[in-house]
Design an enzyme around this catalytic site. Structure first.
Site, PDB file in Angstrom:
ATOM      1  N   PHE A 166       0.890  -1.122  -0.132  1.00  0.00           N
ATOM      2  CA  PHE A 166      -0.074   0.004   0.041  1.00  0.00           C
ATOM      3  C   PHE A 166       0.985   1.281  -0.050  1.00  0.00           C
ATOM      4  O   PHE A 166       0.445   2.428  -0.757  1.00  0.00           O
ATOM      5  CB  PHE A 166      -0.844  -0.080   1.237  1.00  0.00           C
ATOM      6  CG  PHE A 166      -1.992   0.884   1.156  1.00  0.00           C
ATOM      7  CD1 PHE A 166      -3.059   0.985   0.192  1.00  0.00           C
ATOM      8  CD2 PHE A 166      -1.820   2.058   1.782  1.00  0.00           C
ATOM      9  CE1 PHE A 166      -4.004   1.947   0.005  1.00  0.00           C
ATOM     10  CE2 PHE A 166      -2.966   3.183   1.966  1.00  0.00           C
ATOM     11  CZ  PHE A 166      -3.975   3.159   0.667  1.00  0.00           C
ATOM     12  N   HIS A 192      -4.973  11.405  14.529  1.00  0.00           N
ATOM     13  CA  HIS A 192      -6.020  10.609  14.051  1.00  0.00           C
ATOM     14  C   HIS A 192      -5.710   9.111  13.456  1.00  0.00           C
ATOM     15  O   HIS A 192      -4.785   9.054  13.144  1.00  0.00           O
ATOM     16  CB  HIS A 192      -6.634  11.221  12.552  1.00  0.00           C
ATOM     17  CG  HIS A 192      -7.664  10.680  11.819  1.00  0.00           C
ATOM     18  ND1 HIS A 192      -8.922  10.922  12.082  1.00  0.00           N
ATOM     19  CD2 HIS A 192      -7.565   9.798  10.507  1.00  0.00           C
ATOM     20  CE1 HIS A 192      -9.744  10.209  11.134  1.00  0.00           C
ATOM     21  NE2 HIS A 192      -8.777   9.634  10.246  1.00  0.00           N
TER      22      HIS A 192
END
Ligand code: FAD
Length: 306
Positions: free
Chosen positions: A218, A268
């Protein structure tokens, strides 16, 4: 050495948000809701739900957000992409969110199924255009994406920074970064962001590593650097999920500690719908359940491990 918080005294005040993806099966839905219940007592600023490429998860994303709105006191944030959709379609989805009480949108371009990217002829071409469109629909709180290591399709780092500025100038209130591992990458980016006159929070996106091989694949696509140190740390752990988890929490907590030592107070977390790593990392960072929710948190913790 990274600076850990003092063992006594006030814990540092940090704010977190958690990102989930919409579940495909009833089993995945159960897992997601265990994660939400477990993380809820940490009082995140918001929880966001991703939106699949080209609208592939449109209904599932919507259903997940509406359930969060209805069944919890969490603030749901809807990811919304504009790729491969007309403006009318995207506007319609945004209006449905507003009607369902969803007030926060993470506005994204998304990735096209065919490369190179070509805007939909009647669509919003880029995320900055989407932000402008959303501002015309309702008074949404809008977050956007930022890329400390530059978006892979950007003509240059400066062009990518100019694009971030466009998104903020169009009305976004914060940016959430693509994941990265070296704190120095974030610090260098922040220097450039502030020099460009961008003043909104740039919240670091933290990815606790669950699958090192997938991470490599990824990262090659999204342009995130995986430091060689991580290869060494995850070496030999492909079939040892328990140790992998402990290493993963340690790596992410150290990364956050280094950011906190430089004054970062908001994170986050890309949770991949699992609470355990994000919860442990938050605990190490000094974040504790709100007192009135401790009982519920214990019950949720038991549910997850049973
Ligand atoms: P943009 O800001 O539009 O930028 C895309 C590229 O175009 C950049 O290279 C930029 O420099 C360039 N660009 C911008 N404007 C112009 C212009 N006028 N002319 C030429 N080039 C331009 N994807 C999903 O599908 N679903 C999700 O839920 C999702 N959530 C995400 C959450 C976060 C926090 C992050 C960081 C990414 C997320 N993504 C998601 C991935 C994202 O959709 C991809 O990274 C996508 O390739 C870019 O989206 P963007 O909003 O950053 O695009």
């Amino acid at each position: 050495m990274t600076a850990f918080p003092p063992l006594s005294g006030q814990p540092p005040e940090i704010q977190v948000s958690f990102e989930f993806f919409p579940p495909k099966t009833p089993e995945m839905e159960t897992q997601l809701w265990h994660a939400i219940e477990r993380l809820k007592p940490l009082k995140p600023r918001f929880v966001s739900v991703t939106y699949g490429a080209g609208g592939s998860t449109r209904e599932r994303t919507h259903a997940t957000l509406v359930r969060i709105r209805r069944e919890t006191d969490l603030e749901p944030a809807a990811h919304l992409t504009c790729v491969e959709a007309s403006r009318a379609e995207v506007d319609d989805i945004a209006r449905r969110y507003w009607q369902a009480g969803i007030r926060h949108i993470v506005a994204l371009r998304g990735d096209a199924t065919a490369q190179p990217y070509r805007p939909h002829p009647e669509g919003y071409a880029y995320a900055a255009d989407l932000v402008q469109g959303l501002r015309r629909i309702a008074d949404f709180e809008i977050s956007v994406a930022a890329y400390p290591e530059t978006h892979p399709e950007a003509p240059s780092p400066q062009a990518d920074l100019d694009n971030l500025k466009c998104k903020i100038d169009a009305g976004a209130r914060r940016a959430i970064t693509q994941y990265f591992f070296e704190p120095a990458v974030y610090f260098r980016f922040i220097e450039r962001v502030r020099a460009a006159g961008i003043t909104v929070p740039i919240v670091p996106g933290i990815l606790p590593v669950t699958n090192y091989r997938q991470l490599l694949k990824f990262s090659a696509l999204c342009g995130a650097t995986v430091p060689p140190r991580l290869a060494y740390l995850f070496e030999g752990l492909d079939h040892d999920p328990e140790t992998r988890k402990l290493v993963s929490a340690t790596v992410a907590a150290e990364q956050c500690q280094a950011l906190m030592a430089a004054g970062v107070k908001e994170f986050h977390f890309y949770t991949l719908n699992r609470a355990d790593l994000a919860y442990a990392i938050c605990h190490i960072l000094g974040l504790r359940p709100a007192p009135e929710t401790v009982g519920a948190e214990r019950r949720a913790g038991r549910m997850e491990t049973s």
